[in-house]
Design a protein around this motif. Structure first.
Motif, PDB file in Angstrom:
ATOM      1  N   HIS A   1      46.642  18.552  20.438  1.00 56.83           N
ATOM      2  CA  HIS A   1      46.645  17.618  19.304  1.00 56.83           C
ATOM      3  C   HIS A   1      47.786  16.610  19.415  1.00 56.83           C
ATOM      4  O   HIS A   1      48.940  16.979  19.629  1.00 56.83           O
ATOM      5  N   GLY A   2      47.436  15.347  19.307  1.00 55.61           N
ATOM      6  CA  GLY A   2      48.438  14.295  19.320  1.00 55.61           C
ATOM      7  C   GLY A   2      48.923  13.882  20.699  1.00 55.61           C
ATOM      8  O   GLY A   2      49.743  12.979  20.813  1.00 55.61           O
ATOM      9  N   GLU A   3      48.416  14.522  21.737  1.00 60.91           N
ATOM     10  CA  GLU A   3      48.841  14.175  23.105  1.00 60.91           C
ATOM     11  C   GLU A   3      47.686  13.476  23.829  1.00 60.91           C
ATOM     12  O   GLU A   3      46.615  14.052  23.978  1.00 60.91           O
ATOM     13  N   SER A   4      47.916  12.263  24.287  1.00 54.10           N
ATOM     14  CA  SER A   4      46.860  11.499  24.956  1.00 54.10           C
ATOM     15  C   SER A   4      46.958  11.536  26.477  1.00 54.10           C
ATOM     16  O   SER A   4      46.071  11.029  27.166  1.00 54.10           O
ATOM     17  N   ASP A   5      48.028  12.148  27.021  1.00 53.55           N
ATOM     18  CA  ASP A   5      48.174  12.190  28.472  1.00 53.55           C
ATOM     19  C   ASP A   5      47.204  13.208  29.073  1.00 53.55           C
ATOM     20  O   ASP A   5      47.269  14.408  28.763  1.00 53.55           O
ATOM     21  N   LEU A   6      46.318  12.712  29.918  1.00 53.19           N
ATOM     22  CA  LEU A   6      45.269  13.548  30.496  1.00 53.19           C
ATOM     23  C   LEU A   6      45.839  14.693  31.327  1.00 53.19           C
ATOM     24  O   LEU A   6      45.421  15.840  31.189  1.00 53.19           O
ATOM     25  N   ILE A   7      46.814  14.415  32.166  1.00 47.51           N
ATOM     26  CA  ILE A   7      47.359  15.453  33.050  1.00 47.51           C
ATOM     27  C   ILE A   7      48.098  16.528  32.265  1.00 47.51           C
ATOM     28  O   ILE A   7      47.938  17.724  32.534  1.00 47.51           O
ATOM     29  N   ALA A   8      48.873  16.133  31.273  1.00 51.23           N
ATOM     30  CA  ALA A   8      49.570  17.122  30.441  1.00 51.23           C
ATOM     31  C   ALA A   8      48.565  18.034  29.747  1.00 51.23           C
ATOM     32  O   ALA A   8      48.740  19.262  29.706  1.00 51.23           O
ATOM     33  N   ASN A   9      47.500  17.455  29.219  1.00 51.46           N
ATOM     34  CA  ASN A   9      46.482  18.247  28.533  1.00 51.46           C
ATOM     35  C   ASN A   9      45.726  19.150  29.508  1.00 51.46           C
ATOM     36  O   ASN A   9      45.421  20.303  29.184  1.00 51.46           O
ATOM     37  N   MET A  10      45.441  18.646  30.698  1.00 51.15           N
ATOM     38  CA  MET A  10      44.778  19.470  31.713  1.00 51.15           C
ATOM     39  C   MET A  10      45.656  20.679  32.073  1.00 51.15           C
ATOM     40  O   MET A  10      45.150  21.784  32.257  1.00 51.15           O
ATOM     41  N   ALA A  11      46.963  20.465  32.159  1.00 50.74           N
ATOM     42  CA  ALA A  11      47.882  21.550  32.506  1.00 50.74           C
ATOM     43  C   ALA A  11      47.827  22.659  31.462  1.00 50.74           C
ATOM     44  O   ALA A  11      47.702  23.842  31.802  1.00 50.74           O
ATOM     45  N   ASN A  12      47.912  22.283  30.193  1.00 47.90           N
ATOM     46  CA  ASN A  12      47.881  23.300  29.141  1.00 47.90           C
ATOM     47  C   ASN A  12      46.521  23.971  29.032  1.00 47.90           C
ATOM     48  O   ASN A  12      46.435  25.187  28.816  1.00 47.90           O
ATOM     49  N   ILE A  13      45.451  23.217  29.194  1.00 48.73           N
ATOM     50  CA  ILE A  13      44.105  23.812  29.128  1.00 48.73           C
ATOM     51  C   ILE A  13      43.923  24.800  30.282  1.00 48.73           C
ATOM     52  O   ILE A  13      43.379  25.891  30.089  1.00 48.73           O
ATOM     53  N   SER A  14      44.385  24.447  31.476  1.00 43.33           N
ATOM     54  CA  SER A  14      44.293  25.369  32.624  1.00 43.33           C
ATOM     55  C   SER A  14      44.997  26.685  32.312  1.00 43.33           C
ATOM     56  O   SER A  14      44.465  27.761  32.590  1.00 43.33           O
ATOM     57  N   ALA A  15      46.191  26.590  31.743  1.00 42.04           N
ATOM     58  CA  ALA A  15      46.965  27.797  31.419  1.00 42.04           C
ATOM     59  C   ALA A  15      46.247  28.642  30.369  1.00 42.04           C
ATOM     60  O   ALA A  15      46.152  29.866  30.503  1.00 42.04           O
ATOM     61  N   ILE A  16      45.740  27.990  29.331  1.00 44.39           N
ATOM     62  CA  ILE A  16      45.024  28.720  28.274  1.00 44.39           C
ATOM     63  C   ILE A  16      43.814  29.443  28.846  1.00 44.39           C
ATOM     64  O   ILE A  16      43.596  30.631  28.580  1.00 44.39           O
TER      65      ILE A  16
END
Length: 153
Positions: free
Chosen positions: A19-34
């Motif tokens: 939520h609130g983060e538009s950076d694709l790579i940052a979001n991909m990193a967290n989604i991968s971990a989850i």
């Protein structure tokens, strides 16, 4: 927990963390971990980014992976070139499978489509044969949709 409810909960967790983060790579990193932590019998979860019409390794969790995959090659390249989710029960029977980890036996790949362009794919591998079913596919596609919505703003 029933699988559909599990994915609903996972989707809510992903929505909260990106939520609130538009950076694709940052979001991909967290989604991968989850996904790597939450999914059972998974030995790799991550993204390949479409860079100059070639898939290039992005954020992931798991063992060392192939760095570049040509579009149209392997499960990831085929899913990207067809802009379609691919569920493969037995990767060893998939024509042209690229074996980055010999322990992987099944795979699901979901394209990440932004403005009608495949910008990446979500790739999840399992040591189990036939690990991913339609409920997994719908749940993971919903997570990818959440990622796309967040990046588009």
């Amino acid at each position: 927990m029933e699988k559909a409810a599990f994915y609903q909960q996972l989707n809510e967790q992903v929505a909260a963390i990106i939520h609130g983060e538009s950076d694709l790579i940052a979001n991909m990193a967290n989604i991968s971990a989850i996904l790597f932590e939450a999914l059972e019998q998974v030995n790799w979860a991550g993204f390949y980014r479409n860079v100059d019409n070639e898939l290039v390794l992005g954020p992931f969790q798991g063992k060392v992976a192939c760095i570049r995959i040509p579009l149209g090659k392997g499960v990831c390249g085929t899913a990207a070139s067809e802009a379609q989710t691919l569920r493969v029960k037995d990767v060893h029977a998939f024509d042209g499978h690229i074996a980055c980890d010999a322990a992987s036996n099944s795979e699901i790949v979901i394209p990440v489509i932004v403005n009608n362009q495949v910008v990446a794919v979500l790739d999840i591998d399992s040591v189990a044969y036939d690990r991913f079913d339609e409920t997994d596919q719908k749940g993971l596609e919903a997570i990818v949709s959440k990622l796309v919505e967040q990046v588009k703003g």
